[in-house]
Enzyme design. Structure first.
Site, PDB file in Angstrom:
ATOM      1  N   LYS A 183      32.850  53.597  72.332  1.00  0.00           N
ATOM      2  CA  LYS A 183      32.675  54.405  73.545  1.00  0.00           C
ATOM      3  C   LYS A 183      31.296  55.027  73.563  1.00  0.00           C
ATOM      4  O   LYS A 183      30.645  55.197  72.515  1.00  0.00           O
ATOM      5  CB  LYS A 183      33.740  55.505  73.636  1.00  0.00           C
ATOM      6  CG  LYS A 183      33.768  56.507  72.468  1.00  0.00           C
ATOM      7  CD  LYS A 183      32.830  57.680  72.554  1.00  0.00           C
ATOM      8  CE  LYS A 183      32.915  58.604  71.344  1.00  0.00           C
ATOM      9  NZ  LYS A 183      31.813  59.541  71.204  1.00  0.00           N
ATOM     10  N   ASP A 241      39.222  61.447  69.555  1.00  0.00           N
ATOM     11  CA  ASP A 241      38.784  60.279  70.328  1.00  0.00           C
ATOM     12  C   ASP A 241      39.756  59.104  70.242  1.00  0.00           C
ATOM     13  O   ASP A 241      39.532  58.073  70.874  1.00  0.00           O
ATOM     14  CB  ASP A 241      37.421  59.787  69.807  1.00  0.00           C
ATOM     15  CG  ASP A 241      36.291  60.758  70.135  1.00  0.00           C
ATOM     16  OD1 ASP A 241      36.480  61.632  71.013  1.00  0.00           O
ATOM     17  OD2 ASP A 241      35.222  60.635  69.508  1.00  0.00           O
TER      18      ASP A 241
HETATM   19  O1  C5P Z   1      39.074  65.148  66.089  1.00  0.00           O
HETATM   20  P1  C5P Z   1      38.118  64.644  65.065  1.00  0.00           P
HETATM   21  O2  C5P Z   1      38.764  64.466  63.723  1.00  0.00           O
HETATM   22  O3  C5P Z   1      37.379  63.423  65.512  1.00  0.00           O
HETATM   23  O4  C5P Z   1      37.026  65.771  64.912  1.00  0.00           O
HETATM   24  C1  C5P Z   1      36.117  65.792  63.841  1.00  0.00           C
HETATM   25  C2  C5P Z   1      35.482  67.168  63.744  1.00  0.00           C
HETATM   26  O5  C5P Z   1      34.666  67.418  64.905  1.00  0.00           O
HETATM   27  C3  C5P Z   1      36.472  68.317  63.740  1.00  0.00           C
HETATM   28  O6  C5P Z   1      36.890  68.612  62.440  1.00  0.00           O
HETATM   29  C4  C5P Z   1      35.671  69.465  64.343  1.00  0.00           C
HETATM   30  O7  C5P Z   1      34.829  70.031  63.382  1.00  0.00           O
HETATM   31  C5  C5P Z   1      34.778  68.752  65.341  1.00  0.00           C
HETATM   32  N1  C5P Z   1      35.331  68.777  66.718  1.00  0.00           N
HETATM   33  C6  C5P Z   1      35.311  69.967  67.431  1.00  0.00           C
HETATM   34  N2  C5P Z   1      35.816  69.995  68.704  1.00  0.00           N
HETATM   35  C7  C5P Z   1      36.317  68.885  69.280  1.00  0.00           C
HETATM   36  C8  C5P Z   1      36.348  67.664  68.565  1.00  0.00           C
HETATM   37  C9  C5P Z   1      35.834  67.647  67.285  1.00  0.00           C
HETATM   38  O8  C5P Z   1      34.852  70.999  66.927  1.00  0.00           O
HETATM   39  N3  C5P Z   1      36.795  68.937  70.526  1.00  0.00           N
END
Ligand code: C5P
Length: 297
Positions: free
Chosen positions: A6, A131
């Protein structure tokens, strides 16, 4: 399974929530760079990765976590060998790990015949990462909440992209943390910027208008962590891209160009500037995670 990367057309980052995630207004487009994920029956859970270095093959691999989560939700043994053939840049801000998790969910679901309903699959996807639901969805979508609450975006047209890949990845968590450090109290409390301009350009199917409104609140933090990105971003204007945006948390930089033919000449001019490790061309939107017909290449 074939599952796309993406690019974020608009990534508005709002306040940090009590669970540590940030409120987002996130417009994703699925683009034609793919990982291929194959699931075969096995006694135990294992994973093998081809086409890229640096992808973990232990429990930190998101596809492994996806298989385990599905097995536990469905009450089956997690017996599967996963093969991940990487075409999506690793740790590049193009959601390659999320793509593998989405594909592993669907592939293991088919392999084990779990019969879990779509809502359960969607909840498992969201729990694996912000994602992951989009990698199942594909096309173009608006993600709110922490990015996992999707609604389809009505749009027209095919968009042509050139991606500049950097040496080494960036950690998403580190980029969000850097953003928190950079933001004043007032900035940190402001709601995520609305993607109205991007949505209007997509409705009109107008790549020139879209190029002008591409936006990513994470870009300054990514540039701070990787100052070389400034030159890559500057190359967009120098070479006449319709728009330039850091993809997700970077370090991949996306250039929107007018046509498929233009993407070829743009890519070769970009290579001449010697500002990035490698270059990919792609178009979007494309479908989300799909089972490939048996005779596909
Ligand atoms: O959801 P995901 O595991 O991909 O997110 C990785 C990191 O990115 C999270 O631990 C957080 O620190 C940050 N994040 C965030 N806000 C979001 C998505 C991700 O702070 N909406």
């Amino acid at each position: 399974m074939r599952v796309p990367a993406k690019v974020n057309l608009h990534l508005g980052v709002g306040p940090r929530r009590s669970d540590g995630y940030h409120e987002l207004a996130n417009v994703f487009q699925a683009v034609s760079l793919y990982d291929e994920v194959t699931a075969t029956r096995a006694d135990e859970l294992s994973v093998e990765v081809t086409g890229a270095d640096g992808v973990p093959v232990d429990e930190s691999n998101l596809a492994v976590q996806a298989a385990r989560a599905l097995a536990s939700a469905a009450g089956v043994e997690p017996g599967v060998h996963l093969r991940l053939a990487k075409g999506i840049p690793v740790a590049g801000g193009m959601a390659g790990g999320s793509a593998d998790a989405a594909a592993a969910l669907v592939a293991c679901d088919a392999l084990w015949g779990t019969g879990v309903d779509r809502a359960t699959l969607a909840a498992l996807a969201a729990a694996l990462g912000s994602d992951v639901p989009f990698a199942l969805h594909g096309g173009t979508a608006l993600g709110t909440g922490r990015g996992e609450l999707l609604s389809a975006v009505l749009g027209r047209g095919q968009y042509h992209w050139v991606f500049a890949l950097a040496d080494g990845g960036l950690s998403t968590a580190a980029v969000y943390a850097e953003l928190d450090r950079q933001r004043t109290e007032a900035m940190a409390a402001a709601p995520a910027g609305a993607p109205d301009g991007v949505l209007a350009a997509l409705r009109a199917g107008d790549p020139i208008a879209l190029g002008r409104v591409l936006a990513n609140d994470l870009a300054p933090a990514a540039v701070r962590l990787r100052p070389q990105l400034r030159r890559v971003i500057g190359a967009g204007q120098e070479l006449g891209a319709l728009g330039t945006v850091v993809s997700g948390s970077g370090p991949t930089v996306a250039f929107l160009v007018r046509s498929a033919a233009m993407s070829i000449s743009f890519a070769s001019a970009l290579a001449g500037l010697d500002v990035c490790r490698s270059i990919r061309r792609a178009h979007g939107p494309v479908a989300g995670a799909r089972i490939l017909p048996p005779d596909s290449p």
